[in-house]
Design an enzyme around this catalytic site. Structure first.
Site, mmCIF file in Angstrom:
data_model
loop_
_atom_site.group_PDB
_atom_site.id
_atom_site.type_symbol
_atom_site.label_atom_id
_atom_site.label_comp_id
_atom_site.label_asym_id
_atom_site.label_seq_id
_atom_site.Cartn_x
_atom_site.Cartn_y
_atom_site.Cartn_z
ATOM 1 N N PRO A 230 0.823 -1.207 0.000
ATOM 2 C CA PRO A 230 0.000 0.000 0.000
ATOM 3 C C PRO A 230 0.861 1.263 0.000
ATOM 4 C CG PRO A 230 -0.649 -1.496 1.769
ATOM 5 C CD PRO A 230 0.600 -2.048 1.172
ATOM 6 N N THR B 36 2.549 2.772 -2.349
ATOM 7 C CA THR B 36 3.765 2.882 -3.139
ATOM 8 C C THR B 36 3.541 3.639 -4.443
ATOM 9 O OG1 THR B 36 3.252 0.661 -3.907
ATOM 10 C CG2 THR B 36 4.993 0.872 -2.291
ATOM 11 N N GLY B 37 2.302 4.063 -4.683
ATOM 12 C CA GLY B 37 2.057 4.892 -5.848
ATOM 13 C C GLY B 37 1.413 4.162 -7.013
ATOM 14 N N GLU C 4 13.892 0.784 29.344
ATOM 15 C CA GLU C 4 14.429 1.360 28.103
ATOM 16 C C GLU C 4 15.956 1.450 28.149
ATOM 17 O OE1 GLU C 4 12.600 1.541 25.580
ATOM 18 O OE2 GLU C 4 10.676 1.329 26.608
ATOM 19 N N HIS D 25 17.280 -1.841 27.015
ATOM 20 C CA HIS D 25 17.268 -1.958 25.546
ATOM 21 C C HIS D 25 18.442 -1.190 24.948
ATOM 22 C CE1 HIS D 25 13.505 -4.014 25.023
ATOM 23 N NE2 HIS D 25 12.734 -3.018 25.452
HETATM 24 P P1 ADP Z 1 -1.261 2.974 -3.741
HETATM 25 O O1 ADP Z 1 -2.268 3.112 -4.822
HETATM 26 O O2 ADP Z 1 -0.062 2.197 -4.164
HETATM 27 O O3 ADP Z 1 -1.793 2.508 -2.435
HETATM 28 P P2 ADP Z 1 -1.197 5.802 -3.998
HETATM 29 O O4 ADP Z 1 -0.868 5.956 -5.427
HETATM 30 O O5 ADP Z 1 -2.624 5.965 -3.625
HETATM 31 O O6 ADP Z 1 -0.681 4.419 -3.439
HETATM 32 O O7 ADP Z 1 -0.297 6.793 -3.149
HETATM 33 C C1 ADP Z 1 -0.848 7.747 -2.285
HETATM 34 C C2 ADP Z 1 -0.086 9.032 -2.353
HETATM 35 O O8 ADP Z 1 1.252 8.858 -1.897
HETATM 36 C C3 ADP Z 1 0.061 9.564 -3.757
HETATM 37 O O9 ADP Z 1 -1.043 10.326 -4.115
HETATM 38 C C4 ADP Z 1 1.329 10.376 -3.668
HETATM 39 O O10 ADP Z 1 1.075 11.648 -3.121
HETATM 40 C C5 ADP Z 1 2.164 9.601 -2.681
HETATM 41 N N1 ADP Z 1 3.040 8.656 -3.369
HETATM 42 C C6 ADP Z 1 3.000 7.316 -3.259
HETATM 43 N N2 ADP Z 1 3.956 6.751 -4.025
HETATM 44 C C7 ADP Z 1 4.602 7.745 -4.644
HETATM 45 C C8 ADP Z 1 5.689 7.786 -5.576
HETATM 46 N N3 ADP Z 1 6.282 6.650 -6.018
HETATM 47 N N4 ADP Z 1 6.108 8.991 -6.015
HETATM 48 C C9 ADP Z 1 5.516 10.115 -5.581
HETATM 49 N N5 ADP Z 1 4.496 10.146 -4.716
HETATM 50 C C10 ADP Z 1 4.032 8.977 -4.223
HETATM 51 ZN ZN ZN Z 2 10.686 -3.049 25.684
#
Ligand code: ADP
Ligand code: ZN
Length: 640
Positions: free
Chosen positions: A221, A223-224, A443, A446
């Site tokens: 999730p 990642t764009g 802590e 750790h």
């Molecule tokens: P996914 O569909 O993979 O869950 P999204 O495309 O909805 O992710 O990403 C949500 C927001 O995060 C985008 O609108 C953007 O603002 C930012 N974002 C995520 N990945 C990128 C990327 N590779 N480059 C630039 N912005 C990104």
């Molecule tokens: Zn701990």
């Protein structure tokens, strides 16, 4: 050929009207019942109202005539209903009945009183009232039903929009460009040819080239994936239709399928165009996997419709379907067959350079102070997806705004990263002094282990300020070097030692243990289990893999636990033995460094936070004082 297709679809839609709207059908049915019921039980009957009088003759007269009889004192008693009035003449043998009584006559009752006439019944109410009382139950019924339907369809279009899906299909012409999507170069390379196809479809069609109809964007999730799909549409300058797979799964069987139909119809109408289906796993879940209560029929129908639609248009229709999922392994094989989503594109989390580029993209609209160094930010955010990075910039901007600064400084960015890792500070939560002491020792334990153990990530910060969901304190380790894709065995073991440091410190310095280590122990156990069962790093199972991880993205979901009962016992025994062996070692180490722990704890209780540098300084000072050879892990590594 296309127009015929459309006709076919329209017919289907008509046939499906009641299928798609079963509640509407039910509503109509209820309406009919209520009307029939009303007309029977209403005040239409007036037999025997006056009891046992021996009436010989009934005369139908006008209402005005009845009034005249009353005035002329010819009437003995009167019975009023909502639409009729009947008067029994003196003597009791003649009855006058007037139908079509005016809606409301407020002079009638006074007139009856004046003439001492016994009367009973109910005046005719205005027609509106009558109507309301008849329709009210229906309104209430519809109200409740709509409310339920809204809830069940998660507000997506609702029941009244059942057949029509306009409300949940987003259509836009995005102005996102490839430059806005960073850190996913391989994925971009895969989709550029689609852009060209959408721009100049004739070229490809004339050549007889087959362009993929469907392309599956696979990745964690945030990642764009959505962004990339939009960028394809943006670069090609074509309309972009997007829906979420989960919004197809509705209360009623057949709704999802008709939405799929609508979606493709709309997209074909304006081709070249892009269809984007987010979370396709919601509909495309493998039929074999079964499970899932209810909604199965619906999902299957929706899936079948989707398959039919994808098969239905030829490669000469420039519509490309992009779908996104983070669980490709759960998808039905039929979806991945040739001519459907036969191409998969990995949209992975960005590496260092990618993160830097993404941070830059999202920095164009914000004001940075000279202190800002995005490279440091990119370094400290290993493992984060694009969406997380975008969020960090925004969080930093919010923080700076709250502090009334004109520009974002590096400190805000670093704080935003920290928040992303450990949650919000809960300064208001009151922690008792006793608990603070426990947390401080815990802590410190750790932190000490993290600095002394080779392969552990060094400490960035130790804090006893409560954070996020239930953490009373935390030791922050931020990755200090490049991205890591492998973990070596000694690093996993180091992680276990660091995790045990908290509980061990409680026991050694307070003589009492608390629930504070629950999460640490859970993680330590899980690491050992994976080492044995997944990574072949133990003598118990050797190289035999006992558990395969189901998804490379979700990290969880182990399957295939088929091994002997004996093996299961051996695993348990081995994990337990290793944990207690490491625990003894950690306790011994903490005892050797008691002064350093006491020192850290005192500072934590005083100022609540110690930076990583200070932790290292405290340990080195202690070693010097006691003329010990330094065991600080990073110093040893430098020597080597
Ligand atoms: P996914 O569909 O993979 O869950 P999204 O495309 O909805 O992710 O990403 C949500 C927001 O995060 C985008 O609108 C953007 O603002 C930012 N974002 C995520 N990945 C990128 C990327 N590779 N480059 C630039 N912005 C990104
Ligand atoms: Zn701990």
């Amino acid at each position: 050929m296309n127009s015929q297709n459309n006709n076919q679809n329209n017919n289907d839609n008509n046939n499906n009207f009641f299928n798609d709207n079963p509640m509407l059908a039910f509503g109509l049915f209820a309406l009919v019942i209520i009307i029939i019921f009303k007309s029977f039980s209403g005040d239409g009957s007036f037999n025997n109202i006056m009891g046992n009088q021996r009436i010989v003759k009934t005369e139908t007269v006008k209402y005005s005539e009845i009034k005249q009889y009353i005035k002329a004192n010819k009437v003995e008693s009167v019975k009023i209903t909502s639409s009729t009035i009947e008067a029994i003449a003196k003597g009791g043998t003649v009855r006058f009945v007037a139908q079509n009584v005016p809606a409301f006559d407020d002079k009638l009752i006074p007139l009856l009183e004046e003439n001492n006439i016994t009367y009973e019944g109910r005046m005719g109410e205005p027609l509106v009232n009558e109507l309301i009382s008849m329709l009210l139950p229906i309104f209430i019924f519809f109200g409740i039903w709509l409310f339920l339907a809204k809830k069940m369809s998660k507000g997506m279009g609702g029941i009244l929009g059942a057949g029509k899906s306009d409300r949940m299909i987003n259509s836009e012409k995005p102005d996102v460009k490839f430059d806005d999507v960073q850190g996913v170069q391989e994925a971009k390379d895969e989709v550029v040819e689609i852009v060209d196809f959408l721009k100049f479809p004739e070229r490809y069609i004339e050549l007889g080239a087959k362009i993929p109809k469907g392309l599956l964007l696979v990745g964690p999730p945030g990642t764009g994936k959505t962004l990339l799909a939009k960028a394809v549409a943006g670069e090609a300058g074509v309309p972009f239709f997007s829906v979420s797979g989960s919004s197809f799964i509705e209360m009623f069987v057949g709704v999802g399928a008709s939405r799929v139909r609508d979606l493709f119809e709309q997209a074909k109408k304006v081709a070249p165009s892009i269809i984007f289906i987010d979370e396709i796993d919601a509909i495309g879940k493998s039929r074999a996997s079964g499970g899932q209560m209810g909604g199965n029929d619906e999902r299957e129908q929706t899936l079948n419709q989707l398959l039919a639609e994808m098969d239905g248009f030829g490669t000469d229709t420039p519509v490309i379907v992009l779908a996104a999922t983070n669980r490709p392994e759960t998808l039905d094989a039929a979806l991945l067959r040739a001519g459907r989503f036969d191409r998969q594109v990995l949209v992975d989390k960005p590496d260092f350079a990618g993160r830097l580029a993404i941070l830059k993209v999202h920095s164009t609209d914000v004001k940075f102070d000279d202190s800002v160094d995005l490279e440091v930010v990119a370094k400290q955010t290993a493992g984060m997806a694009g969406a997380d990075l975008a969020n960090i910039i925004n969080e930093a901007a919010l923080l700076a705004g709250r502090r009334n600064k004109k520009k974002i400084e590096q400190s805000e960015l670093l704080e935003a990263i920290e928040r992303a890792f450990v949650g919000l500070e809960k300064k208001n939560r009151k922690v008792s002094d006793v608990e603070k002491r426990i947390v401080a020792y815990h802590e410190s334990g750790h932190a000490l282990m993290a600095e002394l153990t080779k392969g552990a990530t060094r400490v960035t910060k130790v804090s006893i300020i409560p954070r996020g969901l239930g953490a009373l304190g935390y030791t922050l380790h931020l990755p200090d070097d490049e991205d890591r894709f492998l973990k070596r065995k000694y690093e996993l073991m180091a992680e276990i030692d660091v995790l045990l440091g908290g509980r061990a410190a409680e026991e050694v310095f307070l003589g009492e243990i608390s629930t504070g280590a629950g999460n640490d122990l859970d993680r330590a156990t899980a690491i050992l289990k994976d080492m044995i069962m997944v990574y072949g790093m133990s003598d118990v199972a050797g190289l035999m893999v006992l558990s395969r991880s189901q998804s490379s993205f979700l990290g969880g979901g182990q399957i295939n636990n088929d091994f002997s009962e004996q093996m299961s016992q051996d695993i348990d025994a081995s994990i337990k033995a290793t944990l207690s062996e490491r625990y003894e070692y950690v306790k011994k180490t903490l005892k050797e460094y008691d002064g350093a722990i006491e020192n850290m704890t005192a500072i934590l209780l005083d100022v609540e936070v110690i930076e990583g540098d200070k932790v290292q300084e405290i340990i080195l000072d202690f070693e010097k004082e006691n003329e010990m050879e330094s065991r600080m892990a990073h110093l040893k590594e430098e020597e080597a």
